[in-house]
Design an enzyme around this catalytic site. Structure first.
Site, PDB file in Angstrom:
ATOM      1  N   GLY A  46       5.421  -4.138  -9.695  1.00  0.00           N
ATOM      2  CA  GLY A  46       6.556  -4.330  -7.683  1.00  0.00           C
ATOM      3  C   GLY A  46       6.568  -5.143  -7.072  1.00  0.00           C
ATOM      4  O   GLY A  46       5.190  -5.754  -7.098  1.00  0.00           O
ATOM      5  N   GLN A  51       7.436  -9.241   0.880  1.00  0.00           N
ATOM      6  CA  GLN A  51       5.755  -9.884   0.034  1.00  0.00           C
ATOM      7  C   GLN A  51       6.529 -11.514  -0.308  1.00  0.00           C
ATOM      8  O   GLN A  51       5.949 -11.521  -0.701  1.00  0.00           O
ATOM      9  CB  GLN A  51       5.753  -9.187  -1.053  1.00  0.00           C
ATOM     10  N   CYS A  99      -2.392  -4.213  -4.585  1.00  0.00           N
ATOM     11  CA  CYS A  99      -0.783  -5.154  -3.897  1.00  0.00           C
ATOM     12  C   CYS A  99      -1.190  -6.183  -4.172  1.00  0.00           C
ATOM     13  O   CYS A  99      -2.030  -6.955  -3.547  1.00  0.00           O
ATOM     14  CB  CYS A  99      -1.069  -4.052  -2.200  1.00  0.00           C
ATOM     15  N   LEU A 100      -0.244  -6.826  -4.293  1.00  0.00           N
ATOM     16  CA  LEU A 100      -0.525  -8.645  -4.491  1.00  0.00           C
ATOM     17  C   LEU A 100      -0.066  -9.464  -3.394  1.00  0.00           C
ATOM     18  O   LEU A 100      -1.069 -10.312  -3.049  1.00  0.00           O
ATOM     19  CB  LEU A 100       1.273  -9.243  -5.163  1.00  0.00           C
ATOM     20  N   HIS A 141       5.186   3.238  -2.814  1.00  0.00           N
ATOM     21  CA  HIS A 141       4.011   1.440  -2.563  1.00  0.00           C
ATOM     22  C   HIS A 141       5.511   0.687  -1.804  1.00  0.00           C
ATOM     23  O   HIS A 141       5.104   0.540  -1.402  1.00  0.00           O
ATOM     24  CB  HIS A 141       3.219   1.338  -3.936  1.00  0.00           C
ATOM     25  N   GLU A 142       6.188   0.336  -2.737  1.00  0.00           N
ATOM     26  CA  GLU A 142       6.625  -0.364  -2.405  1.00  0.00           C
ATOM     27  C   GLU A 142       8.184  -0.166  -1.170  1.00  0.00           C
ATOM     28  O   GLU A 142       8.109  -0.543  -0.148  1.00  0.00           O
ATOM     29  CB  GLU A 142       8.285  -0.859  -4.049  1.00  0.00           C
ATOM     30  N   HIS A 145       6.348  -0.479   1.886  1.00  0.00           N
ATOM     31  CA  HIS A 145       6.648  -2.147   2.459  1.00  0.00           C
ATOM     32  C   HIS A 145       7.606  -2.472   3.076  1.00  0.00           C
ATOM     33  O   HIS A 145       7.653  -2.986   4.140  1.00  0.00           O
ATOM     34  CB  HIS A 145       6.244  -3.045   1.118  1.00  0.00           C
TER      35      HIS A 145
END
Ligand SMILES: [Zn+2]
Length: 190
Positions: A46, A51, A99-100, A141-142, A145
């Site tokens: 994701g 991000q 998480c990226l 999760h996304e 963000h």
């Protein structure tokens, strides 16, 4: 085109992202394609617009990596524009998330198993869908963000203390990562 991924510590990750209008972003499909390309190159499942340094309510998901655990996730690849959570239900369950924007940190996070969402797809078609299991987990999760939240916010004060140095290092660019990132505490021109 791949974007650098914004690292922990950048204020954009803490901003509540704003809703967008179709006429504001006529090239949103190209942006979505680039977000998928960026996400796949970083081996993520994701990626949210903040991000990549864009504060808009947009995220992309490809949950097909979890197809072995849940056959319903075969080909589960979607973009979510202007998503709003309408409802979350069920007893919280734990999963080891990463998480990226926060590389090399993985922690157990509790979330509810189903989420009902209002959103637009990349063709600006409106949907109201309920997702469950791993699809819900990635969406939650996304979604966090675009609300300016991160999975580490859900950790106990003790766990947070234990990873604080690692978090500070990530902000300074002291992290071994295979994809391109943008670090907030690294001065330009160095
Ligand atoms: Zn993330």
């Amino acid at each position: 085109m791949k974007y650098p991924i914004v690292a922990y510590g950048d204020p954009i990750l803490r901003k509540k992202a704003t809703a967008i209008e179709p006429e504001e972003y006529p090239h949103i499909k190209a942006l979505i394609e680039n977000m998928f390309e960026t996400m796949y190159a970083a081996r993520g499942v994701g990626l949210a617009a903040p991000q990549i340094g864009i504060s808009m309510r947009l995220f992309v998901i490809d949950a097909s990596a979890f197809e072995d655990d849940d056959p319903a996730l075969k080909g589960f690849k979607k973009a979510f524009i202007n998503a709003m959570v309408l409802e979350e239900n069920g007893d919280e369950w734990s999963f080891n998330e990463g998480c990226l924007s926060i590389p090399e940190i993985r922690e157990d996070v509790y979330r509810q198993p189903t989420v009902k969402l209002s959103y637009y797809d990349e063709d600006w078609k409106h949907h109201e869908d309920t997702f469950s299991g791993m699809a819900a987990r990635i969406i939650q999760h996304e979604y966090d963000h675009i609300e300016g939240k991160l999975f580490i916010d859900k950790l106990s004060p003790l766990r947070k203390r234990l990873i604080q140095k690692k978090l500070n290092d990530i902000s300074k660019g002291i992290v071994d990562v295979e994809y391109k990132m943008k670090f907030p505490a690294v001065k330009k021109g160095r």
